[in-house]
Design an enzyme around this catalytic site. Structure first.
Site, mmCIF file in Angstrom:
data_model
loop_
_atom_site.group_PDB
_atom_site.id
_atom_site.type_symbol
_atom_site.label_atom_id
_atom_site.label_comp_id
_atom_site.label_asym_id
_atom_site.label_seq_id
_atom_site.Cartn_x
_atom_site.Cartn_y
_atom_site.Cartn_z
ATOM 1 N N SER A 6 -11.000 -11.768 8.065
ATOM 2 C CA SER A 6 -11.979 -11.679 7.473
ATOM 3 C C SER A 6 -13.325 -12.492 7.711
ATOM 4 C CB SER A 6 -11.195 -12.252 5.984
ATOM 5 O OG SER A 6 -12.522 -12.326 5.342
ATOM 6 N N TYR B 251 -6.248 -18.156 0.988
ATOM 7 C CA TYR B 251 -6.243 -16.455 1.945
ATOM 8 C C TYR B 251 -7.644 -17.159 3.551
ATOM 9 C CZ TYR B 251 -9.715 -12.993 1.798
ATOM 10 O OH TYR B 251 -9.496 -11.353 2.481
HETATM 11 P P1 NAD Z 1 -6.306 -3.899 -1.117
HETATM 12 O O1 NAD Z 1 -5.937 -4.612 -2.837
HETATM 13 O O2 NAD Z 1 -7.373 -2.631 -1.511
HETATM 14 O O3 NAD Z 1 -5.468 -3.379 -0.305
HETATM 15 C C1 NAD Z 1 -3.761 -3.864 -0.312
HETATM 16 C C2 NAD Z 1 -2.997 -3.551 0.475
HETATM 17 O O4 NAD Z 1 -1.545 -4.341 0.605
HETATM 18 C C3 NAD Z 1 -2.672 -2.156 -0.513
HETATM 19 O O5 NAD Z 1 -2.002 -0.927 0.118
HETATM 20 C C4 NAD Z 1 -1.434 -2.923 -1.233
HETATM 21 O O6 NAD Z 1 0.106 -1.870 -2.192
HETATM 22 C C5 NAD Z 1 -0.450 -3.404 0.069
HETATM 23 N N1 NAD Z 1 0.327 -4.987 -0.060
HETATM 24 C C6 NAD Z 1 -0.282 -5.725 -0.983
HETATM 25 N N2 NAD Z 1 0.820 -6.836 -1.077
HETATM 26 C C7 NAD Z 1 1.763 -6.094 0.125
HETATM 27 C C8 NAD Z 1 3.422 -6.814 0.243
HETATM 28 N N3 NAD Z 1 3.500 -7.937 -0.426
HETATM 29 N N4 NAD Z 1 3.163 -5.693 0.876
HETATM 30 C C9 NAD Z 1 3.022 -4.588 1.490
HETATM 31 N N5 NAD Z 1 2.313 -4.470 1.008
HETATM 32 C C10 NAD Z 1 1.518 -4.709 0.080
HETATM 33 O O7 NAD Z 1 -7.437 -4.692 -0.461
HETATM 34 P P2 NAD Z 1 -8.167 -5.132 0.693
HETATM 35 O O8 NAD Z 1 -9.497 -5.111 0.626
HETATM 36 O O9 NAD Z 1 -8.186 -3.123 0.912
HETATM 37 O O10 NAD Z 1 -7.351 -5.478 1.665
HETATM 38 C C11 NAD Z 1 -6.974 -5.629 2.912
HETATM 39 C C12 NAD Z 1 -7.486 -6.532 3.702
HETATM 40 O O11 NAD Z 1 -8.469 -6.639 4.248
HETATM 41 C C13 NAD Z 1 -6.439 -7.415 3.259
HETATM 42 O O12 NAD Z 1 -6.268 -8.115 4.279
HETATM 43 C C14 NAD Z 1 -7.944 -8.574 2.685
HETATM 44 O O13 NAD Z 1 -8.016 -10.063 3.128
HETATM 45 C C15 NAD Z 1 -9.144 -7.805 3.941
HETATM 46 N N6 NAD Z 1 -10.424 -8.239 3.847
HETATM 47 C C16 NAD Z 1 -10.741 -7.300 2.188
HETATM 48 C C17 NAD Z 1 -12.311 -7.564 2.379
HETATM 49 C C18 NAD Z 1 -12.555 -6.874 1.209
HETATM 50 O O14 NAD Z 1 -14.249 -7.418 0.664
HETATM 51 N N7 NAD Z 1 -11.864 -5.526 0.376
HETATM 52 C C19 NAD Z 1 -12.960 -8.017 3.098
HETATM 53 C C20 NAD Z 1 -12.319 -9.038 4.645
HETATM 54 C C21 NAD Z 1 -11.417 -8.528 4.451
#
Ligand code: NAD
Length: 260
Positions: free
Chosen positions: A142, A155
């Site tokens: 991130s 985080y």
């Molecule tokens: P999201 O909430 O849309 O998706 C998260 C996914 O992880 C889902 O499929 C959920 O079911 C799964 N998950 C959660 N806990 C779990 C567990 N214990 N076991 C198995 N699966 C699990 O979130 P997102 O925004 O798509 O985030 C995905 C990644 O990208 C994360 O690592 C997040 O930190 C990172 N990220 C997101 C952003 C953003 O702005 N959305 C920015 C930077 C980084």
């Protein structure tokens, strides 16, 4: 390009992980989905992805907080398709609270899903990649793997940690066909971020649109969200031969967030 390769994308029932899984499947890889959600919706998602891409798509419901289930996820993909060539450590959760009142159980959960899970999956998948002399490990970090924000102690610690794990993995595989890199997205409009927008809207009495604009204007100079499709495109590029010597890098895709 990726025909005959097998990919695992953790946390791919939603958001960024789903975007990456789709991009890898469209490039020909067999993909093992993972993540939580309604069983029927996940099955529909899996079937759609298989139909639209022509690739084989499976699903494993491992909880990324549990090392035994992570091991089973890697075993299941290897059993079905013969190996694991691409591992995308993407599953992640968020909790927002000041340090003094940050709940210990949320700290432990965020570190387990966002950091320790990548250690366990990498440890399990690396020997399979070494057998074939080729592999791609892509850790979804991130902007918060490079800089911090208030109220995100777990985080930010986990994301800085996964940037470090990425470098160690890259060094230990440097003289092989296996690469490991981190992707560092800025704001992406997924359920994880929508929750933060909803809290902001409620706290400040803002409309959903204004809350989104406020969130972006605080951090992301482009004023636009990064999309799961753009991140999927970057993941596919990292799987290409052009990326053979990109090793241990943290690639920002953040609308200029960390350029400031
Ligand atoms: P999201 O909430 O849309 O998706 C998260 C996914 O992880 C889902 O499929 C959920 O079911 C799964 N998950 C959660 N806990 C779990 C567990 N214990 N076991 C198995 N699966 C699990 O979130 P997102 O925004 O798509 O985030 C995905 C990644 O990208 C994360 O690592 C997040 O930190 C990172 N990220 C997101 C952003 C953003 O702005 N959305 C920015 C930077 C980084």
């Amino acid at each position: 390009m990726l025909k005959g390769k097998t990919a695992i994308v953790t946390g791919s029932t939603s958001g960024i992980g789903l975007g990456i899984a789709r991009a890898l499947a469209q490039s020909g890889a067999n993909v093992m989905l993972n993540g939580f959600g309604d069983a029927r919706e996940i099955e529909a998602l899996r079937a759609d992805l298989a139909r639209e891409s022509g690739a084989e798509v499976g699903y494993h419901g491992a909880d990324m907080q549990r090392p035994d289930e992570i091991a089973d996820l890697v075993d299941a993909a290897a059993r079905r398709w013969g190996s694991v060539d691409i591992l995308v450590n993407n599953a992640g959760i968020q909790h927002v609270a000041p340090l003094e009142t940050f709940p210990e159980d949320r700290w432990n959960a965020v570190i387990a899903v966002n950091l320790s899970a990548a250690f366990h999956s990498t440890q399990k998948a690396l020997p399979l990649m070494r057998e074939r002399g080729w592999g791609r490990i892509i850790n979804i970090a991130s902007a918060h793997g490079l800089v911090a924000s208030v109220h995100k102690a777990a985080y930010v610690a986990a994301k800085h940690g996964i940037v470090g794990l990425t470098k160690v993995t890259a060094l230990e595989t440097a003289q092989s066909g296996i690469t490991c890199n981190a992707i560092c997205p800025g704001w992406v409009l997924t359920p994880l971020v929508q929750k933060q927008i909803d809290v902001l809207a409620a706290q400040e009495g803002l409309s959903p649109l204004l809350a989104k604009q406020r969130l972006l204007s605080e951090k992301q100079p482009s004023g636009e969200f990064t999309t799961p499709e753009e991140i999927g495109g970057l993941a596919v590029f990292l799987c290409s031969a052009a990326a053979n010597q990109i090793r241990g890098a943290s690639l920002s895709i953040d609308g200029g967030w960390t350029a400031q």
